[in-house]
Each structure stands twice: as C-alpha cells, then as structure tokens.
Design a protein around this motif. Sequence first.
Motif, mmCIF file in Angstrom:
data_model
loop_
_atom_site.group_PDB
_atom_site.id
_atom_site.type_symbol
_atom_site.label_atom_id
_atom_site.label_comp_id
_atom_site.label_asym_id
_atom_site.label_seq_id
_atom_site.Cartn_x
_atom_site.Cartn_y
_atom_site.Cartn_z
ATOM 1 N N PRO A 1 0.813 -1.227 0.000
ATOM 2 C CA PRO A 1 0.000 0.000 0.000
ATOM 3 C C PRO A 1 0.846 1.276 0.000
ATOM 4 N N SER A 2 2.040 1.209 0.583
ATOM 5 C CA SER A 2 2.916 2.390 0.601
ATOM 6 C C SER A 2 3.590 2.633 -0.742
ATOM 7 N N GLY A 3 3.459 1.690 -1.673
ATOM 8 C CA GLY A 3 4.046 1.861 -2.996
ATOM 9 C C GLY A 3 5.386 1.174 -3.186
ATOM 10 N N ARG A 4 5.832 0.437 -2.175
ATOM 11 C CA ARG A 4 7.116 -0.263 -2.302
ATOM 12 C C ARG A 4 6.941 -1.529 -3.127
ATOM 13 N N LEU A 5 7.906 -1.796 -3.995
ATOM 14 C CA LEU A 5 7.884 -3.021 -4.789
ATOM 15 C C LEU A 5 8.228 -4.196 -3.885
ATOM 16 N N ARG A 6 7.379 -5.204 -3.896
ATOM 17 C CA ARG A 6 7.582 -6.363 -3.029
ATOM 18 C C ARG A 6 8.770 -7.204 -3.498
ATOM 19 N N LEU B 1 10.617 -11.512 -6.593
ATOM 20 C CA LEU B 1 11.038 -10.444 -7.496
ATOM 21 C C LEU B 1 12.409 -9.935 -7.054
ATOM 22 N N THR B 2 13.374 -10.823 -7.045
ATOM 23 C CA THR B 2 14.700 -10.471 -6.554
ATOM 24 C C THR B 2 15.723 -10.291 -7.674
ATOM 25 N N VAL C 1 9.796 -4.314 -13.975
ATOM 26 C CA VAL C 1 8.565 -3.946 -13.269
ATOM 27 C C VAL C 1 8.502 -2.432 -13.079
ATOM 28 N N GLU C 2 9.594 -1.858 -12.607
ATOM 29 C CA GLU C 2 9.629 -0.414 -12.370
ATOM 30 C C GLU C 2 9.405 0.372 -13.664
ATOM 31 N N ALA C 3 9.994 -0.085 -14.760
ATOM 32 C CA ALA C 3 9.849 0.615 -16.038
ATOM 33 C C ALA C 3 8.393 0.610 -16.486
ATOM 34 N N TRP D 1 -0.373 2.975 -3.127
ATOM 35 C CA TRP D 1 -0.187 2.159 -4.331
ATOM 36 C C TRP D 1 0.423 2.970 -5.486
ATOM 37 N N ARG D 2 1.189 4.009 -5.152
ATOM 38 C CA ARG D 2 1.814 4.899 -6.135
ATOM 39 C C ARG D 2 0.789 5.630 -7.005
ATOM 40 N N GLY D 3 -0.460 5.608 -6.582
ATOM 41 C CA GLY D 3 -1.487 6.241 -7.389
ATOM 42 C C GLY D 3 -2.123 5.311 -8.391
ATOM 43 N N LEU D 4 -1.831 4.021 -8.303
ATOM 44 C CA LEU D 4 -2.414 3.019 -9.203
ATOM 45 C C LEU D 4 -3.543 2.284 -8.487
#
Length: 225
Positions: free
Chosen positions: A60-65, A85-86, A94-96, A115-118
């Motif tokens: 929820p904070s927007g961090r990639l798991r 996702l290591t 994913v980030e791109a 969720w980064r606005g998503l």
Amino acid sequence: MPPIKRAPTLTPSQLRHVLNVTQATSRHPERDCLAIWLAHGAGMRCTETARLEIRDVLTPSGRLRDEVLLRAETTKNCRSRLIFLTNPKLRQAVEAYLSYRLRNRLGCTLSATEWRGLMPLTKLLLTHRGGGFELVRKRRTLPDGRKAEYWAADALEARFRELYRAAGVKTSSHAGRRSFASALLKRGVSLEQVAILLGHQDTEVTSAYIHVERKTLRAMYENAI
C-alpha cells in the motif's frame, strides 16, 4: 505419464536477443519486456501473469515487493505459491512498466498517497485498450481421465508467440518456465526445490520438461561419489 510436448529453452544470449528485438519493435515494449521477464525470471505461467494485480507486486505504501504470493485462484493447480522479485533485471522491468502506466495514466487514482497512485485491483499487465488480458474458460482431461475446467489467457499467449517469432524463435510462453527451471538446476538447485518454485506437486512433472545440458549431467556423475 504421457509424453509432454516441450517448448525449447532459451540461452541467456537468446533471451537478450528476444528482449532487444522486443524493445526495438514492440508498440508496448515496457509491458512486453516485463511479460517475458516474469516468465524467464520468476517462472510464471502465462495465465498467472495475466491475472497478476497491482496489489500483488506493490505494498500500500508503494514499495515493490520482494516476495509475491500468487493467490490460489490464480494458479493452475489452485494452490498458492511464492515467487520472488529479486532478479535485478526483473525488478527493473517492473519499475519501467509501472512508470509507463503512471505517465500515461493507465489505471490510476486521483491520489498518489497509496499504491503509487495506481488502482490496486487492476491487472498489472494491460492491453492497448487499458484492461486486463481476456481469460477463456477451457476443459482438459486429467491423467486419471477426469475432466477439469481452467482459465487460459489465449490473448497473452498469442502475444508471447508474436514476440518470440519477431526475434526468430518459434516457441510459446512456456519457454520461459522451462528456461527458468533449467537454469536453476544448472546452478545446483535441487529438483525438489525447483518443483516448489514452479508450483509442481510432483517432481516427475518437473523432471519431464526441464532441459539439462550433457556437460551438467557428466559433472553430476563425476561428483556422485
């Protein structure tokens, strides 16, 4: 066990070639490269990839798991499992794609505080129309003769085949899982561990379609005692 039709494995150089061609020729390179990386870097099935949601890969904070729990209702055998996702290149992909979605306001909310606005319940991979890839209900015959229904992402599977074909490789999305499994085995991961990562309940299923190079088999014999 009936023989399994095998998709060919890809070498690291072949994978780089496919990704380079995809980056250069695809109308949606960020999305398509991510789809390829999820197969080759995490061993995901095509339909699992199509059903992946924003909430699965982001907190929820927007961090990639680092770890993603594939929910039971999204997997082939209806058993939840972890993927990781290591891989740095997978994370970069994913980030791109997430950045691409935000720039183009695809499945976004009015606020970027969570969720980064998503929108968390939207599919991770979207079609050119902005929705998830369509799923088709199908039936298959199990080894014991029983019939079972399942969901198939035929549209995404067709896209995988187009991407490989554009790079001169005739194969399916399953090449990613085979390449992922074979690479792990080559690095010394046990067959039982590979089966867990792929979501197989029986190691015979895993051993039936992985590819082991002759020199790897030779080394196994040399180190047996």
